[in-house]
Design an enzyme around this catalytic site. Structure first.
Site, PDB file in Angstrom:
ATOM      1  N   SER A 188      34.105   0.977 -53.669  1.00  0.00           N
ATOM      2  CA  SER A 188      33.254   0.900 -54.537  1.00  0.00           C
ATOM      3  C   SER A 188      33.196  -1.182 -55.342  1.00  0.00           C
ATOM      4  CB  SER A 188      33.626   1.887 -55.477  1.00  0.00           C
ATOM      5  OG  SER A 188      33.099   2.994 -54.937  1.00  0.00           O
ATOM      6  N   HIS A 243      29.960  -1.126 -47.171  1.00  0.00           N
ATOM      7  CA  HIS A 243      30.351  -0.153 -48.439  1.00  0.00           C
ATOM      8  C   HIS A 243      28.896   1.134 -48.405  1.00  0.00           C
ATOM      9  CE1 HIS A 243      29.524   0.012 -53.576  1.00  0.00           C
ATOM     10  NE2 HIS A 243      30.151   1.269 -52.363  1.00  0.00           N
ATOM     11  N   GLU A 271      26.103  -1.859 -48.104  1.00  0.00           N
ATOM     12  CA  GLU A 271      26.723  -3.334 -48.793  1.00  0.00           C
ATOM     13  C   GLU A 271      27.728  -3.643 -47.159  1.00  0.00           C
ATOM     14  OE1 GLU A 271      26.604  -4.883 -53.431  1.00  0.00           O
ATOM     15  OE2 GLU A 271      27.655  -2.373 -52.185  1.00  0.00           O
ATOM     16  N   ASN A 299      27.622  -1.738 -57.722  1.00  0.00           N
ATOM     17  CA  ASN A 299      28.375  -1.315 -59.282  1.00  0.00           C
ATOM     18  C   ASN A 299      29.145  -2.375 -59.996  1.00  0.00           C
ATOM     19  OD1 ASN A 299      29.067   1.551 -58.596  1.00  0.00           O
ATOM     20  ND2 ASN A 299      30.167   0.834 -56.593  1.00  0.00           N
TER      21      ASN A 299
HETATM   22  N1  CAA Z   1      25.213  14.912 -49.057  1.00  0.00           N
HETATM   23  C1  CAA Z   1      24.270  15.639 -47.900  1.00  0.00           C
HETATM   24  N2  CAA Z   1      22.541  15.111 -48.043  1.00  0.00           N
HETATM   25  C2  CAA Z   1      21.756  15.706 -49.331  1.00  0.00           C
HETATM   26  C3  CAA Z   1      22.912  15.746 -50.155  1.00  0.00           C
HETATM   27  C4  CAA Z   1      24.150  15.385 -50.037  1.00  0.00           C
HETATM   28  N3  CAA Z   1      25.187  15.334 -51.445  1.00  0.00           N
HETATM   29  N4  CAA Z   1      22.474  16.118 -51.448  1.00  0.00           N
HETATM   30  C5  CAA Z   1      21.321  16.436 -51.093  1.00  0.00           C
HETATM   31  N5  CAA Z   1      20.898  16.031 -49.483  1.00  0.00           N
HETATM   32  C6  CAA Z   1      19.601  15.725 -49.085  1.00  0.00           C
HETATM   33  C7  CAA Z   1      19.796  17.019 -48.531  1.00  0.00           C
HETATM   34  O1  CAA Z   1      19.092  16.970 -46.859  1.00  0.00           O
HETATM   35  C8  CAA Z   1      18.687  17.356 -49.129  1.00  0.00           C
HETATM   36  O2  CAA Z   1      17.265  18.003 -48.821  1.00  0.00           O
HETATM   37  P1  CAA Z   1      16.626  18.849 -47.835  1.00  0.00           P
HETATM   38  O3  CAA Z   1      17.243  19.886 -49.412  1.00  0.00           O
HETATM   39  O4  CAA Z   1      15.674  19.026 -46.659  1.00  0.00           O
HETATM   40  O5  CAA Z   1      18.053  19.621 -46.958  1.00  0.00           O
HETATM   41  C9  CAA Z   1      17.389  15.986 -49.736  1.00  0.00           C
HETATM   42  O6  CAA Z   1      19.207  15.592 -49.583  1.00  0.00           O
HETATM   43  C10 CAA Z   1      16.941  16.194 -51.281  1.00  0.00           C
HETATM   44  O7  CAA Z   1      17.910  16.649 -52.031  1.00  0.00           O
HETATM   45  P2  CAA Z   1      17.284  17.969 -53.429  1.00  0.00           P
HETATM   46  O8  CAA Z   1      16.360  18.329 -53.095  1.00  0.00           O
HETATM   47  O9  CAA Z   1      18.695  18.711 -53.149  1.00  0.00           O
HETATM   48  O10 CAA Z   1      17.629  16.347 -54.405  1.00  0.00           O
HETATM   49  P3  CAA Z   1      16.799  15.180 -54.688  1.00  0.00           P
HETATM   50  O11 CAA Z   1      15.304  15.579 -54.734  1.00  0.00           O
HETATM   51  O12 CAA Z   1      16.983  15.173 -56.231  1.00  0.00           O
HETATM   52  O13 CAA Z   1      17.868  14.188 -53.618  1.00  0.00           O
HETATM   53  C11 CAA Z   1      19.570  13.636 -53.961  1.00  0.00           C
HETATM   54  C12 CAA Z   1      19.241  14.075 -54.280  1.00  0.00           C
HETATM   55  C13 CAA Z   1      19.100  12.389 -52.688  1.00  0.00           C
HETATM   56  C14 CAA Z   1      21.090  13.098 -53.714  1.00  0.00           C
HETATM   57  C15 CAA Z   1      19.319  12.079 -55.208  1.00  0.00           C
HETATM   58  O14 CAA Z   1      19.316  12.612 -56.319  1.00  0.00           O
HETATM   59  C16 CAA Z   1      19.037  11.112 -55.882  1.00  0.00           C
HETATM   60  O15 CAA Z   1      18.739   9.965 -54.635  1.00  0.00           O
HETATM   61  N6  CAA Z   1      19.735  10.237 -56.414  1.00  0.00           N
HETATM   62  C17 CAA Z   1      20.781   9.373 -56.915  1.00  0.00           C
HETATM   63  C18 CAA Z   1      22.103   9.092 -55.314  1.00  0.00           C
HETATM   64  C19 CAA Z   1      22.357   7.745 -56.114  1.00  0.00           C
HETATM   65  O16 CAA Z   1      22.108   6.869 -56.952  1.00  0.00           O
HETATM   66  N7  CAA Z   1      23.553   7.493 -54.881  1.00  0.00           N
HETATM   67  C20 CAA Z   1      24.573   6.466 -55.071  1.00  0.00           C
HETATM   68  C21 CAA Z   1      25.504   6.326 -55.945  1.00  0.00           C
HETATM   69  S1  CAA Z   1      26.635   5.354 -56.390  1.00  0.00           S
HETATM   70  C22 CAA Z   1      27.198   4.922 -54.887  1.00  0.00           C
HETATM   71  O17 CAA Z   1      27.474   5.995 -54.375  1.00  0.00           O
HETATM   72  C23 CAA Z   1      28.028   3.392 -54.408  1.00  0.00           C
HETATM   73  C24 CAA Z   1      29.735   3.932 -55.378  1.00  0.00           C
HETATM   74  O18 CAA Z   1      30.983   2.843 -54.649  1.00  0.00           O
HETATM   75  C25 CAA Z   1      29.638   5.239 -56.612  1.00  0.00           C
HETATM   76  P1  NAD Z   2      36.857  11.470 -52.609  1.00  0.00           P
HETATM   77  O1  NAD Z   2      38.522  12.112 -53.751  1.00  0.00           O
HETATM   78  O2  NAD Z   2      35.941  12.445 -52.330  1.00  0.00           O
HETATM   79  O3  NAD Z   2      38.462  11.348 -51.511  1.00  0.00           O
HETATM   80  C1  NAD Z   2      39.097  10.667 -51.198  1.00  0.00           C
HETATM   81  C2  NAD Z   2      40.215  11.216 -50.075  1.00  0.00           C
HETATM   82  O4  NAD Z   2      41.487  10.478 -49.579  1.00  0.00           O
HETATM   83  C3  NAD Z   2      40.771  12.930 -50.377  1.00  0.00           C
HETATM   84  O5  NAD Z   2      39.890  13.543 -49.450  1.00  0.00           O
HETATM   85  C4  NAD Z   2      41.861  12.338 -50.555  1.00  0.00           C
HETATM   86  O6  NAD Z   2      42.950  13.810 -49.781  1.00  0.00           O
HETATM   87  C5  NAD Z   2      41.914  11.099 -49.221  1.00  0.00           C
HETATM   88  N1  NAD Z   2      43.431  10.722 -49.705  1.00  0.00           N
HETATM   89  C6  NAD Z   2      44.164   9.855 -50.617  1.00  0.00           C
HETATM   90  N2  NAD Z   2      44.753   8.720 -50.094  1.00  0.00           N
HETATM   91  C7  NAD Z   2      44.915   9.033 -48.808  1.00  0.00           C
HETATM   92  C8  NAD Z   2      46.143   8.040 -47.560  1.00  0.00           C
HETATM   93  N3  NAD Z   2      47.059   7.461 -48.147  1.00  0.00           N
HETATM   94  N4  NAD Z   2      45.627   8.459 -46.149  1.00  0.00           N
HETATM   95  C9  NAD Z   2      45.288   9.454 -46.366  1.00  0.00           C
HETATM   96  N5  NAD Z   2      44.093  10.574 -46.916  1.00  0.00           N
HETATM   97  C10 NAD Z   2      43.873  10.022 -48.502  1.00  0.00           C
HETATM   98  O7  NAD Z   2      36.549  10.277 -52.968  1.00  0.00           O
HETATM   99  P2  NAD Z   2      35.173   9.448 -52.447  1.00  0.00           P
HETATM  100  O8  NAD Z   2      34.786  10.227 -53.666  1.00  0.00           O
HETATM  101  O9  NAD Z   2      35.064  10.040 -51.355  1.00  0.00           O
HETATM  102  O10 NAD Z   2      35.798   8.318 -53.190  1.00  0.00           O
HETATM  103  C11 NAD Z   2      36.760   7.483 -51.416  1.00  0.00           C
HETATM  104  C12 NAD Z   2      36.518   6.096 -51.525  1.00  0.00           C
HETATM  105  O11 NAD Z   2      35.028   5.698 -51.290  1.00  0.00           O
HETATM  106  C13 NAD Z   2      37.093   5.272 -53.068  1.00  0.00           C
HETATM  107  O12 NAD Z   2      36.846   4.026 -52.786  1.00  0.00           O
HETATM  108  C14 NAD Z   2      35.285   5.380 -53.297  1.00  0.00           C
HETATM  109  O13 NAD Z   2      35.376   3.757 -55.001  1.00  0.00           O
HETATM  110  C15 NAD Z   2      34.453   4.919 -52.291  1.00  0.00           C
HETATM  111  N6  NAD Z   2      33.022   4.623 -52.721  1.00  0.00           N
HETATM  112  C16 NAD Z   2      32.967   5.975 -53.579  1.00  0.00           C
HETATM  113  C17 NAD Z   2      31.444   6.171 -53.725  1.00  0.00           C
HETATM  114  C18 NAD Z   2      31.164   7.898 -54.495  1.00  0.00           C
HETATM  115  O14 NAD Z   2      30.367   7.818 -55.432  1.00  0.00           O
HETATM  116  N7  NAD Z   2      32.235   8.450 -54.730  1.00  0.00           N
HETATM  117  C19 NAD Z   2      30.318   6.328 -53.694  1.00  0.00           C
HETATM  118  C20 NAD Z   2      31.158   4.757 -52.233  1.00  0.00           C
HETATM  119  C21 NAD Z   2      32.098   3.787 -52.267  1.00  0.00           C
END
Ligand code: CAA
Ligand code: NAD
Length: 283
Positions: free
Chosen positions: A119, A140, A152, A190
């Site tokens: 991330s 990403h 990304e 991020n």
């Molecule tokens: N896994 C797979 N599919 C999922 C899911 C999950 N965890 N959660 C929801 N869905 C799908 C389902 O298919 C669902 O459709 P059905 O009910 O028809 O099967 C559809 O999404 C819509 O879900 P919901 O009606 O339950 O809920 P919603 O309308 O609120 O949508 C969401 C869910 C798509 C997650 C929406 O809330 C959303 O877009 N949230 C923001 C997500 C976001 O910002 N993601 C980026 C996070 S940051 C990141 O990823 C980067 C990082 O490095 C941290």
């Molecule tokens: P998570 O905690 O759900 O899963 C991580 C998994 O990695 C665990 O099942 C753990 O057992 C496994 N693991 C740890 N060390 C390991 C090793 N040495 N060898 C094999 N497996 C190992 O975490 P996540 O949310 O899936 O995040 C995973 C990566 O994806 C991170 O780098 C995170 O920053 C990135 N990411 C996360 C998100 C998010 O929304 N959570 C979105 C984009 C990217």
């Protein structure tokens, strides 16, 4: 370069999602996790999501069976020997990722590309852990992977044009939209998202509003699909903290200081949805 066989390392929420999308797009996938239970949970989760897609008529029963047939659990990184692309999705920790890349580099065939779903961590530094830095790249995905359209693609300093083009093409084959990003802390996604989440946590920490009300403001006032605290719980509070630390250290600017409340929650083991408690409770 043609990619047929993919290994995904880490079967948590991201790794499982990436494995599912790759298998649904026709790639043979090995899904690996060092924790057997996490691997099984990852595969169970994929089965559940595919079954829901069949229920919703987005997938036929045959397509579900074919997709599952392309997915194989892996218990050792040595399995990388049969793969063209390895996508790492383990915890957001440089030491852990470095160790994985070092080891996988010794098993993967010479032509294979090593990608990280990090991330925020520097791809340039991860690449330097390997003997093929030109074949290392950031891929990403966004959470939830099956739903979110963006990938990304992060070029490290050493990433070759050929590696970039192969991964860009693969992203399109996964029906995702690639965006090219330079190797800076937090990349684009991020660098922008996480300070907003951190600020939402400060707002709660300073007693300005409850988590529910902070989320309500951003959902109803800004049309965000999830409020920032619901999203933080969904991402994982440990991951949010790791990312803030990378931004803080990488830019050396106090505006990225992780909120003390975020640190406390992570220390308490309140990691959000995946641990059952974060800003909200989950059953
Ligand atoms: N896994 C797979 N599919 C999922 C899911 C999950 N965890 N959660 C929801 N869905 C799908 C389902 O298919 C669902 O459709 P059905 O009910 O028809 O099967 C559809 O999404 C819509 O879900 P919901 O009606 O339950 O809920 P919603 O309308 O609120 O949508 C969401 C869910 C798509 C997650 C929406 O809330 C959303 O877009 N949230 C923001 C997500 C976001 O910002 N993601 C980026 C996070 S940051 C990141 O990823 C980067 C990082 O490095 C941290
Ligand atoms: P998570 O905690 O759900 O899963 C991580 C998994 O990695 C665990 O099942 C753990 O057992 C496994 N693991 C740890 N060390 C390991 C090793 N040495 N060898 C094999 N497996 C190992 O975490 P996540 O949310 O899936 O995040 C995973 C990566 O994806 C991170 O780098 C995170 O920053 C990135 N990411 C996360 C998100 C998010 O929304 N959570 C979105 C984009 C990217």
């Amino acid at each position: 370069m043609a990619i047929n066989n993919v290994m995904v390392i880490g079967a948590g929420q991201m790794g499982a999602g990436i494995a599912q999308v790759c298998a649904q797009s026709g790639f043979n996938v090995l899904l690996h996790d060092r924790d057997k239970n996490a691997l099984q949970a990852g595969i169970n989760g994929i089965e559940k999501l595919l079954a829901r897609n069949v229920e919703k008529k987005r997938l036929t029963k045959e397509e579900k069976a074919t997709t599952l047939g392309r997915l194989t659990p892996s218990h050792t990184l040595e399995d990388a020997a049969t793969c063209d692309l390895i996508i790492e999705a383990v915890v957001e920790n440089m030491d852990v990722k470095s160790a994985v890349f070092k080891e996988v580099d010794t098993h993967a065939p010479k032509h294979a590309i090593l990608a990280s779903n990090t991330s925020s961590l520097p791809i340039t530094e991860i690449a330097a852990e390997t003997k093929r830095p030109d074949q290392v790249i950031g891929m990403h995905f966004m959470n939830p992977v099956p739903v979110m359209k963006l990938v990304e693609i992060i070029r490290g300093l050493q990433t070759s044009d050929e590696t970039y083009e192969t991964i860009q093409m693969m992203t399109v084959q996964l029906s995702k939209t690639p965006v090219e990003v330079k190797d800076f802390p937090g990349f684009v996604s991020n660098r922008i998202l996480m300070p907003m989440i951190n600020e939402a946590i400060y707002t709660v920490y300073e007693g300005v509003a409850t988590p529910k009300d902070v989320d309500q403001v951003m959902k109803l006032g800004m049309n965000h699909p999830m409020g920032p605290l619901t999203l933080a719980d969904f991402i994982g509070l440990d991951t949010c903290l790791y990312i803030m630390e990378v931004l803080h250290e990488g830019f050396g600017d106090s505006k990225y200081r992780p909120c003390p409340l975020l640190r406390q929650y992570v220390k308490a083991g309140w990691l959000g949805k995946k641990s059952g408690k974060g800003f909200y409770e989950y059953s």
